[in-house]
Structure formats: structure tokens, C-alpha cells
Design a protein around this motif. Sequence first.
Motif, short mmCIF file in Angstrom:
data_model
loop_
_atom_site.label_atom_id
_atom_site.label_comp_id
_atom_site.label_asym_id
_atom_site.label_seq_id
_atom_site.Cartn_x
_atom_site.Cartn_y
_atom_site.Cartn_z
N ILE A 1 0.63 -0.77 0.28
CA ILE A 1 0.19 -0.40 -0.22
C ILE A 1 1.31 1.48 0.18
N ARG A 2 0.81 2.37 -0.93
CA ARG A 2 1.41 3.31 -0.74
C ARG A 2 0.60 4.61 -0.65
N ASP A 3 0.62 5.56 -0.65
CA ASP A 3 0.55 6.98 -0.51
C ASP A 3 0.14 7.13 -1.66
N THR A 4 -0.23 7.45 -2.27
CA THR A 4 -0.64 7.59 -3.98
C THR A 4 -0.27 9.02 -4.00
N ARG A 5 -0.19 10.06 -3.13
CA ARG A 5 0.65 11.59 -3.38
C ARG A 5 1.80 11.31 -3.30
N THR A 6 2.66 10.82 -2.15
CA THR A 6 4.22 10.90 -1.95
C THR A 6 4.72 9.66 -2.87
N GLU A 7 3.61 8.20 -2.87
CA GLU A 7 4.70 7.18 -3.56
C GLU A 7 5.21 6.53 -1.97
N LYS A 8 5.26 7.04 -0.73
CA LYS A 8 5.57 6.55 -0.56
C LYS A 8 4.56 5.13 0.08
N ILE A 9 5.88 4.23 0.78
CA ILE A 9 5.23 3.02 1.08
C ILE A 9 4.83 3.28 2.92
N ILE A 10 3.62 1.78 2.96
CA ILE A 10 2.73 1.98 4.56
C ILE A 10 2.75 0.93 4.56
N ASN A 11 3.28 0.26 5.52
CA ASN A 11 2.86 -0.95 6.03
C ASN A 11 1.46 -1.34 5.81
N PRO A 12 1.44 -2.91 5.20
CA PRO A 12 -0.22 -2.65 5.19
C PRO A 12 -1.10 -3.09 6.66
N LEU A 13 0.21 -3.91 7.74
CA LEU A 13 -0.90 -4.27 8.80
C LEU A 13 -1.45 -3.17 9.16
N LEU A 14 -1.11 -2.62 8.95
CA LEU A 14 -1.73 -0.59 9.61
C LEU A 14 -3.12 -0.58 9.07
N PHE A 15 -3.84 -1.54 7.90
CA PHE A 15 -4.73 -1.40 7.76
C PHE A 15 -5.87 -2.41 7.70
N GLY A 16 -5.79 -2.78 9.12
CA GLY A 16 -6.62 -3.52 9.63
C GLY A 16 -6.61 -4.61 8.96
N PHE A 17 -5.34 -5.71 7.96
CA PHE A 17 -5.92 -7.17 7.34
C PHE A 17 -5.44 -8.34 8.27
N ASP A 18 -6.55 -9.02 8.09
CA ASP A 18 -6.52 -9.65 9.61
C ASP A 18 -5.59 -10.90 9.92
N VAL A 19 -4.16 -10.91 10.30
CA VAL A 19 -2.97 -11.66 10.32
C VAL A 19 -2.82 -12.21 11.58
N LYS A 20 -3.25 -13.06 11.80
CA LYS A 20 -2.92 -14.19 12.96
C LYS A 20 -1.43 -14.00 14.01
N ASP A 21 -1.32 -13.09 14.99
CA ASP A 21 0.17 -13.79 15.06
C ASP A 21 -0.05 -13.74 16.83
N GLY A 22 -0.37 -14.48 17.11
CA GLY A 22 -0.03 -14.60 18.74
C GLY A 22 1.76 -14.75 19.70
N ARG A 23 2.30 -14.42 18.52
CA ARG A 23 3.66 -14.45 19.70
C ARG A 23 5.08 -13.66 19.16
N SER A 24 5.59 -13.59 20.77
CA SER A 24 6.14 -12.15 20.52
C SER A 24 7.43 -12.31 19.65
N PRO A 25 8.40 -11.65 19.09
CA PRO A 25 9.39 -11.77 18.52
C PRO A 25 10.61 -12.72 19.22
N ASP A 26 11.29 -13.09 18.68
CA ASP A 26 12.57 -13.92 19.50
C ASP A 26 14.10 -12.89 18.84
N ILE A 27 14.55 -12.31 20.61
CA ILE A 27 15.71 -11.85 19.96
C ILE A 27 16.81 -12.74 20.14
#
Length: 582
Positions: A174-200
Amino acid sequence: MTKIWNFPHKDYMKQRSPLAFFALFLFSFLANAQDYPQDEFISPLEMPLFLSGTFGELRTNHFHAGIDIKTGGREGQRVLAVADGFVSRIKVSPYGYGNALYIVHPNGYTSVYGHLQRFNDTIQAFIREEQKRQKSFEVELFPLAKVFPVKQGDLVALSGNSGGSGGPHLHFEIRDTRTEKIINPLLFGFDVKDGRSPDIYNLEVYEFDKEELVSSYTRSLLRQGDGMYSLTGNSLIEVSNPASFGITTTDRLDGVPNKNGVYSIRMIIGEEVYYHFVAETFAFAETRYINSHIDFAQKACCRRTINKMYLEPNNQFSAYRVKERMKLTDLVADSIYPVNIEVSDRAGNVSTLNFELKYSPPEVELAEAPEPDLPKFNYAQTNFFKKDNFQVVLPEGALYSDIYVQYEKKAACSECLSFIHEIATREVPVQKYYTLKIKPDAEYHGDKSKLFIASFKDGKLDDYEGGRWENGFVVARTRQFGEFAVMVDTVPPSVSPVNFRDGSNVHGASRLSFIISDKLSGIDDYSVTIDGEWVLFEYDAKNRLIYTDVHALNLEDGERVLRISVSDDKGNVTEKTYHLIF
């Protein structure tokens, strides 16, 4: 006297529940993010969303610009328009995103679909006509808004594995049409299951003297559970110079084994946030700053991907939230500071690493080390270097920080027309193209346009850098340091039919295919005609394959003459003729 600094974040964890701490942390990094619509886009696939790649993930020479959605290991899944809009751009290429589609939406965003197998019938027919008109498989088209309007849920393509894809999947942006900057698609409410904390996995400790790195070492970690990590052994890190840190971290989502990128990394020392990276949005022009974001030397030498938590002077990446503080730590001598590193994914799962840092400068001031007797390149200005038959012109901003430059002339390879010249090392990253000039040491009486500069690794041919003949030098542009020499390419490409030969009856064949390859300068162009008429052959570059659908040719039965011409980047051409019965 040793001073213990209070650390509100750490105290809060002790006094409050983990849920309360999580709420505070989540609010702290989401409060800085722009509000994005949560219910205006549907999924681009008619299947649950399992990801093999996340936005901002660390890739070779770039941050990943979207999400990679698994398609069950198969091509041909239906790809849908995520919202109303119109097709604004279509690109067909054997590289990069392969077959790609761009849809502009009235809410100010553009959705992008990459590595497609094919487009819907209407768009596919439009592309075929343009390919025939341009006599080229590779095309880039910008249809008017009225040509391909789409409604949310319309079938626009089928998923595939085209371009630089390493396996069947859908690349989605997903991009901002005016600026062409790319945006994280997961900020738009897509249903991606993730119940695990990151690994360090590891903590890297860096020490500096006058902003020059003087030492680094790795500390291993102990997983305590519930996303909590600690150092193995002593939890106190004692340094004798200004210091900073780096971490190796990935995230795993539900239902898939892939190690993906994380959303946020934040480091707090004492009461100050010294580092904060958030994979929310960035511009394409910034993506190569990944080579300063990571410990490039460790990546180049040892394939370790470490997120450095300090900022080099010329790292202009915009995804950092506290750039004014992301320098080396300013610590009071003989004081102990709590350090908290927080890593989160987009779903809000958080992992933390806590330890203590003590700065203990040497009791006796050491004699200042003399500067190396080497030329120094300044990142903020144009730099020139000349040595024998070797020249470099490095533009302003090509480096992330100042470097001392080593140079060595080495024995030539058996096929080289010059010595191998080594400038700096491959462990030093380069942001912008710079000009490289090498004069052949061996006499060459052939066509000078066939000369080029090759890069070497440990004395062995590694890559083609290109080049042109200019005033006695071969001149090329590159974005890496290392070993270089002049070579010549007079060998035309290799062309081999896959499923036929001269005189074959191909009436029952579904495809005609060739393997095309070139060992030095690489394939530049190709053309196929049947009875003198140009014929579309698609190009799968990663498999060195060009092919056409026999039935789509609509040829009458009989003998036909097929001619193929393939050229490389240095103008060497292979032409072959086949008499085939259709």
C-alpha cells in the motif's frame, strides 16, 4: 562513588501487571503513528493471510516494501482488488516484481500486486497488444483512469512466481498515492494472526574512540519466558569507551515457520530513549539505507544480520523516531545505567531485554593513537583517488561516515587485462553509485567497446560492473568497494532449444522454449520471428528460459521458419534458424 539511575519503565514493570505494562508500551509507539483506515480494504486473496515476509524486513540492500502472502505453494490463486479504484500502472518484467499491477483508490492510497502469473483477461489482452506493438516482452504501461476501472472484490489477476520471486506468493503493498511513500499494510486492519512475541537471539556490544569503532563482541541471551530475555552470566556490561549496541531479532507469526521482520525496536538507557525504529512508512529512495541500519561488515563477512542501535552521520532513513538522540551514549563515569530494549511486532506482542551498563574510563589517560597513514574519504564531500592506472570519483553522500581508504594492487587473473585493484573492502557499505576508472595494463587491439570492469571476491570473478571506453580507461559505475579489474567479453550468448530441434514437428506441442544464458555481461535483449513476423516469447530470467504458447500463435498447418536472436550487454549476438512443422 557508583550511582544507580532510576528507571521508570523497569520500576513500572515491577509494580504493575504485565498487561498494564503492555498497554503503556503499545500506546507509546502507536500514539506516534498516523491513523489509517481499518475497514476500507478487503484481503487481496480468498484465503487466510499467512505471511512469508513483513514490511520493513531486512533484505539484501533494501528494506522489504510490502508483505509477502503465502499462496499454498501454488500459482493461480485469484487476486482481488482490495477496494474500488482504477488500474494506473502495469509492469511486465523478468526481474523485480515480475508481472505487477497498481490500483489507485479514491481514499488516497494505491495498492500494488507483484509476482503475478497473469492478469485478468481484459488487462491481459491489452498488455499483449502493447507487447506486440512495442515488439518487447518487457513493458511498462500507464493506462488512463477510464480504461480499467475496478470494484472492490473484482478479479484483477492470478498469483504467481514471476520476476525475482523465490517461490509462489503474492507481494502486496500500500502506497500513499500523492507521495509514493510505501506504508506497512498491517496498519490497515488486515486479519493476520500473530500471538507470538518476537525472538531476540544476541546482543552486540560496540565501543568507540572519537566515533571510530575500536571493538565489538557478542553477548548471548537467556530466554526467560513471556517475552522476557536476560544476558547469560553477568547482567552488567562494563565499557571503557563510549558504547552502543545491536541486536539480532526476528518475528514469527501464527501458522507459519518463517522468520520475519519486526515492527519496532526501542532502546532506553537510564531515562532516555536512545534508539527507536518503527516499520511504519518510508520512501523507495531511502531503502538502501539498510546498509547503515545493519552491521554491514558482519553481514558481508559472516552472514549475520544485526540491527545497529546507533546512527551513522549520513544515515538518512526516515523510519527512526528519535534521530537527534541516536548517537553514542553520553554516560557519567562510574555510574550504572539500566538498559531496556523492547522489540515488538505489529500485533502488539512485545519482547524485552534488560541489563545494566557501566562506563568505566581508564584511570590513566591513554596516549592518543596516531591517525592511520591512509587517505581519508569524507562522507559530506566529493572524494577523488588516483593510483597508477586506477581512479575513483566518489560523490558527496556516497558513504555513511568518514573512512580511511586502503588500496592494494594485486596479481591479475589469467583472463584479466589489468591488475586487480582493491579499494577499501567489501565490508564497507556504499549508498550511491561512484565512478571507477581502470586503464588496461595489457595491450588490447580488439574492439574497445567489448571491455568492461569486473568485480572479484577473494581473487575470483564475482560480478559484471559494466563499463565504457573513455580516454584510455574503462569507466564504470558501482555501489560496492572491493577488488576490480578490466576484462573483455567477445563471447556471444548461449541459445539452446528445450523441446525441439531443427526440422521438428511441433504440431502437438503446447510450448516452444529456449534456454538462453551469458557467462559475463549478461543477457541484454532477444527477439524471435516466425516467417519474418515478430512473436512474443516470455522471459523467466531466474530460470534462463524464454517460451511461447504454440496454440496462441494461431498458425496454419505447415512448415515455418523460426529465427531467434539473443544479444548480451556488450553487443555480442547469437542468431539461429529452425525449420519447424506446425
